[in-house]
Scaffold this motif. Structure first.
Motif, PDB file in Angstrom:
ATOM      1  N   UNK A  21       1.030  -1.043   0.173  1.00  0.00           N
ATOM      2  CA  UNK A  21       0.023  -0.116   0.101  1.00  0.00           C
ATOM      3  C   UNK A  21       0.898   1.279  -0.218  1.00  0.00           C
ATOM      4  N   UNK A  22       0.226   2.562  -0.372  1.00  0.00           N
ATOM      5  CA  UNK A  22       1.189   3.443  -0.102  1.00  0.00           C
ATOM      6  C   UNK A  22       1.288   3.904   1.303  1.00  0.00           C
ATOM      7  N   UNK A  39       2.154  -5.060   3.898  1.00  0.00           N
ATOM      8  CA  UNK A  39       1.960  -5.607   5.420  1.00  0.00           C
ATOM      9  C   UNK A  39       1.469  -6.572   4.975  1.00  0.00           C
ATOM     10  N   UNK A  40       1.863  -7.728   6.211  1.00  0.00           N
ATOM     11  CA  UNK A  40       2.757  -9.096   5.980  1.00  0.00           C
ATOM     12  C   UNK A  40       1.354  -9.914   6.963  1.00  0.00           C
ATOM     13  N   UNK A  41       0.990 -10.917   6.114  1.00  0.00           N
ATOM     14  CA  UNK A  41      -0.013 -11.516   7.556  1.00  0.00           C
ATOM     15  C   UNK A  41       0.168 -12.727   7.694  1.00  0.00           C
ATOM     16  N   UNK A  42       0.242 -13.405   8.755  1.00  0.00           N
ATOM     17  CA  UNK A  42       0.723 -14.678   8.697  1.00  0.00           C
ATOM     18  C   UNK A  42      -0.345 -15.092   9.957  1.00  0.00           C
ATOM     19  N   UNK A  43      -1.216 -16.353   8.641  1.00  0.00           N
ATOM     20  CA  UNK A  43      -2.052 -17.295   9.332  1.00  0.00           C
ATOM     21  C   UNK A  43      -1.358 -18.270   9.994  1.00  0.00           C
ATOM     22  N   UNK A  74       2.772  -4.568  10.115  1.00  0.00           N
ATOM     23  CA  UNK A  74       3.302  -3.119   8.458  1.00  0.00           C
ATOM     24  C   UNK A  74       4.420  -2.886   8.714  1.00  0.00           C
ATOM     25  N   UNK A  75       4.869  -2.640   7.464  1.00  0.00           N
ATOM     26  CA  UNK A  75       6.098  -2.064   7.603  1.00  0.00           C
ATOM     27  C   UNK A  75       6.590  -0.927   6.020  1.00  0.00           C
ATOM     28  N   UNK A  76       6.614  -0.128   7.047  1.00  0.00           N
ATOM     29  CA  UNK A  76       6.456   1.615   5.739  1.00  0.00           C
ATOM     30  C   UNK A  76       8.301   2.575   5.807  1.00  0.00           C
ATOM     31  N   UNK A  89       8.983  -9.552   7.206  1.00  0.00           N
ATOM     32  CA  UNK A  89      10.197 -10.630   7.516  1.00  0.00           C
ATOM     33  C   UNK A  89      11.160 -10.506   8.674  1.00  0.00           C
ATOM     34  N   UNK A  90      11.924  -9.472   9.402  1.00  0.00           N
ATOM     35  CA  UNK A  90      12.621  -9.737   9.717  1.00  0.00           C
ATOM     36  C   UNK A  90      12.069  -9.478  11.460  1.00  0.00           C
TER      37      UNK A  90
END
Length: 139
Positions: A21-22, A39-43, A74-76, A89-90
């Protein structure tokens, strides 16, 4: 099925979903045009983690845990999509590594009898000091 090594655990790629996303913050004209925030979602259902690790991970995730049982990172921080993806990921790996450490069980301690005796002695001494402050009963 492809897996990703995150925090010392192999997680199937199908358990992770990515959205770009922006991002807010610096980036000049790019900030309004390019979706660089990751945005990383881990199920957790599909992640295949051990039960104890999963419970500790849910507790450590806190507000990052969604109602659907996913961890959202969320990483931005960076200006590029690739660096934000690596950052997410880190951070996820750090969270999983912390959850993999089993907490040391608490061993309840007891107050020793000598400490109890010293406490009683100190209380008696303190009471005696306060009694000495009273005026004599001769009046």
């Amino acid at each position: 099925m492809a897996t990703i090594e995150v925090g010392g655990v192999a997680i199937p790629e199908s358990a992770m979903t990515w959205n770009f996303v922006r991002a807010s913050g610096p980036g000049g004209q790019n900030v309004n045009k390019v979706a660089t925030a990751a945005e990383c979602r881990l199920d957790l259902e599909q992640a295949g983690l051990e039960q104890g690790v999963r419970q500790r991970l849910e507790r450590l995730a806190g507000s990052r845990l969604t109602g659907a049982g996913e961890i959202l990172i969320v990483a931005e921080k960076h200006r590029t999509q690739a660096r934000n993806r690596a950052d997410a990921l880190e951070r996820l790996g750090t969270l999983i590594a912390a959850a993999r450490e089993t907490p040391k069980p608490r061993v309840p301690t007891r107050v020793s009898s000598s400490q109890k005796a010293k406490r009683r002695s100190d209380k008696r001494h303190r009471g005696e000091v306060k009694r000495q402050r009273k005026p004599p009963d001769d009046y």
